[in-house]
Motif scaffolding. Sequence first.
Motif, PDB file in Angstrom:
ATOM      1  N   ALA A 198      13.694  16.413  53.204  1.00 45.42           N
ATOM      2  CA  ALA A 198      14.662  17.375  53.748  1.00 45.42           C
ATOM      3  C   ALA A 198      16.048  16.750  53.923  1.00 45.42           C
ATOM      4  N   ALA A 199      16.137  15.422  53.845  1.00 46.65           N
ATOM      5  CA  ALA A 199      17.416  14.751  54.099  1.00 46.65           C
ATOM      6  C   ALA A 199      18.368  14.964  52.925  1.00 46.65           C
ATOM      7  N   ALA A 200      19.603  15.347  53.235  1.00 45.51           N
ATOM      8  CA  ALA A 200      20.588  15.638  52.191  1.00 45.51           C
ATOM      9  C   ALA A 200      20.790  14.444  51.252  1.00 45.51           C
ATOM     10  N   ILE A 201      20.779  13.226  51.806  1.00 45.71           N
ATOM     11  CA  ILE A 201      21.052  12.025  50.997  1.00 45.71           C
ATOM     12  C   ILE A 201      20.036  11.854  49.870  1.00 45.71           C
ATOM     13  N   ASN A 202      18.851  12.443  50.030  1.00 46.82           N
ATOM     14  CA  ASN A 202      17.807  12.285  49.009  1.00 46.82           C
ATOM     15  C   ASN A 202      17.816  13.403  47.973  1.00 46.82           C
ATOM     16  N   ARG A 203      18.764  14.294  48.065  1.00 50.20           N
ATOM     17  CA  ARG A 203      18.697  15.472  47.200  1.00 50.20           C
ATOM     18  C   ARG A 203      19.387  15.311  45.854  1.00 50.20           C
ATOM     19  N   GLY A 204      20.120  14.213  45.663  1.00 48.84           N
ATOM     20  CA  GLY A 204      20.865  14.050  44.405  1.00 48.84           C
ATOM     21  C   GLY A 204      20.235  13.008  43.500  1.00 48.84           C
ATOM     22  N   ARG A 205      20.529  13.110  42.228  1.00 43.92           N
ATOM     23  CA  ARG A 205      20.070  12.100  41.268  1.00 43.92           C
ATOM     24  C   ARG A 205      21.277  11.676  40.446  1.00 43.92           C
ATOM     25  N   ILE A 206      21.481  10.373  40.361  1.00 38.01           N
ATOM     26  CA  ILE A 206      22.598   9.855  39.579  1.00 38.01           C
ATOM     27  C   ILE A 206      22.186   9.816  38.106  1.00 38.01           C
ATOM     28  N   GLY A 207      23.148  10.063  37.209  1.00 38.23           N
ATOM     29  CA  GLY A 207      22.835  10.162  35.772  1.00 38.23           C
ATOM     30  C   GLY A 207      22.775   8.801  35.085  1.00 38.23           C
ATOM     31  N   ARG A 208      22.581   8.849  33.798  1.00 39.67           N
ATOM     32  CA  ARG A 208      22.488   7.640  32.985  1.00 39.67           C
ATOM     33  C   ARG A 208      23.359   7.807  31.751  1.00 39.67           C
ATOM     34  N   GLU A 209      23.838   6.666  31.231  1.00 38.60           N
ATOM     35  CA  GLU A 209      24.547   6.671  29.964  1.00 38.60           C
ATOM     36  C   GLU A 209      23.556   6.979  28.838  1.00 38.60           C
ATOM     37  N   PRO A 210      24.042   7.613  27.767  1.00 40.61           N
ATOM     38  CA  PRO A 210      23.151   7.779  26.607  1.00 40.61           C
ATOM     39  C   PRO A 210      22.828   6.412  25.994  1.00 40.61           C
ATOM     40  N   VAL A 211      21.687   6.303  25.377  1.00 43.78           N
ATOM     41  CA  VAL A 211      21.234   5.028  24.797  1.00 43.78           C
ATOM     42  C   VAL A 211      22.284   4.452  23.845  1.00 43.78           C
ATOM     43  N   GLU A 212      22.982   5.325  23.098  1.00 51.90           N
ATOM     44  CA  GLU A 212      23.965   4.836  22.122  1.00 51.90           C
ATOM     45  C   GLU A 212      25.077   4.016  22.794  1.00 51.90           C
ATOM     46  N   ARG A 213      25.349   4.268  24.059  1.00 50.49           N
ATOM     47  CA  ARG A 213      26.415   3.529  24.761  1.00 50.49           C
ATOM     48  C   ARG A 213      25.998   2.099  25.075  1.00 50.49           C
ATOM     49  N   THR A 214      24.703   1.870  25.166  1.00 48.43           N
ATOM     50  CA  THR A 214      24.229   0.565  25.659  1.00 48.43           C
ATOM     51  C   THR A 214      23.422  -0.221  24.628  1.00 48.43           C
ATOM     52  N   THR A 215      23.241   0.354  23.435  1.00 54.14           N
ATOM     53  CA  THR A 215      22.318  -0.253  22.467  1.00 54.14           C
ATOM     54  C   THR A 215      22.948  -0.326  21.084  1.00 54.14           C
ATOM     55  N   VAL A 216      22.799  -1.482  20.463  1.00 52.82           N
ATOM     56  CA  VAL A 216      23.254  -1.653  19.086  1.00 52.82           C
ATOM     57  C   VAL A 216      22.027  -1.891  18.218  1.00 52.82           C
ATOM     58  N   TRP A 217      21.937  -1.184  17.128  1.00 52.24           N
ATOM     59  CA  TRP A 217      20.849  -1.412  16.167  1.00 52.24           C
ATOM     60  C   TRP A 217      21.387  -2.304  15.055  1.00 52.24           C
ATOM     61  N   ALA A 218      20.770  -3.415  14.822  1.00 51.89           N
ATOM     62  CA  ALA A 218      21.171  -4.293  13.721  1.00 51.89           C
ATOM     63  C   ALA A 218      20.032  -4.320  12.714  1.00 51.89           C
ATOM     64  N   ASP A 219      20.187  -3.591  11.621  1.00 50.42           N
ATOM     65  CA  ASP A 219      19.090  -3.453  10.656  1.00 50.42           C
ATOM     66  C   ASP A 219      19.314  -4.249   9.370  1.00 50.42           C
ATOM     67  N   GLU A 220      20.550  -4.598   9.086  1.00 46.67           N
ATOM     68  CA  GLU A 220      20.805  -5.250   7.787  1.00 46.67           C
ATOM     69  C   GLU A 220      21.609  -6.515   7.968  1.00 46.67           C
TER      70      GLU A 220
END
Length: 221
Positions: free
Chosen positions: A199-221
């Motif tokens: 019931a506490a207001a402080i627990n009612r929100g959820r913080i978001g996340r960056e999309p994976v593309e912002r934090t991940t580099v794929w090195a395939d070649e």
Amino acid sequence: MQLEEAIKTRHSSRQFLPDKEVPRAVLEQALQLATYAPSNSNTQAWRLFVVRGAALTRLRTALYDHAAAPDAPPPAAATELPPALQAYRSELGALLYGELLGLARSDAAGRRAALLRNYRFFNAPVGVVACMSADLRGEAALCVGMYLQTLLLALTEAGVGSCVQIAIAGYPDVVRREVGIPADLEILCGISIGYEDEAAAINRGRIGREPVERTTVWADE
Ligand SMILES: Cc1cc2nc3c(=O)[nH]c(=O)nc-3n(C[C@H](O)[C@H](O)[C@H](O)COP(=O)(O)O)c2cc1C
């Protein structure tokens, strides 16, 4: 509960039901499950202090009184973030203090009071202090982090809420004295554990996340 559900529903709870004890058996099972976490050379460098009852009352009183004193030194663990990351802290502050608690940006006293609740372990019935050997280097904290996330997921599966708190490491001398933590252990963080006050207001929100593309580099070649 499936793993995906536990991962997605775990979140930081910042107000707990203080009188609803978490049975010791529930804590023991989560601690046991967490030991399956990986660690460098299987060193299992995590060392935990589970603080409850009168011991937790003493700890939170001492910590709060220390941190809230007008001449309190700044917490040791309060590192300034590099400029590129400061926006994340601002976004979290806007959610917690602005949106959820309704505190104006100019309300410095209100925001400080909300921040100081960290030192009361957000009213949780269980406080954990997570440590590792002071002889180990920073990378050993990786192992403790893996252990702690496993612990949090196990608690989530059991319906128990939590919040990791670097704030608790901000006054290590107070924590060390009150809990009896030997000098050869470095205090990494605290964790509030308990049943969330939904019931506490402080627990009612959820913080978001960056999309994976912002934090991940794929090195395939
Ligand atoms: C190492 C670490 C330290 C943290 N310290 C604090 C803290 O001192 N006080 C607090 O309220 N939350 C603290 N948090 C919680 C983070 O703010 C939270 O994990 C992050 O904003 C993502 O939100 P979520 O856990 O609800 O998904 C900490 C989390 C981690 C992993």
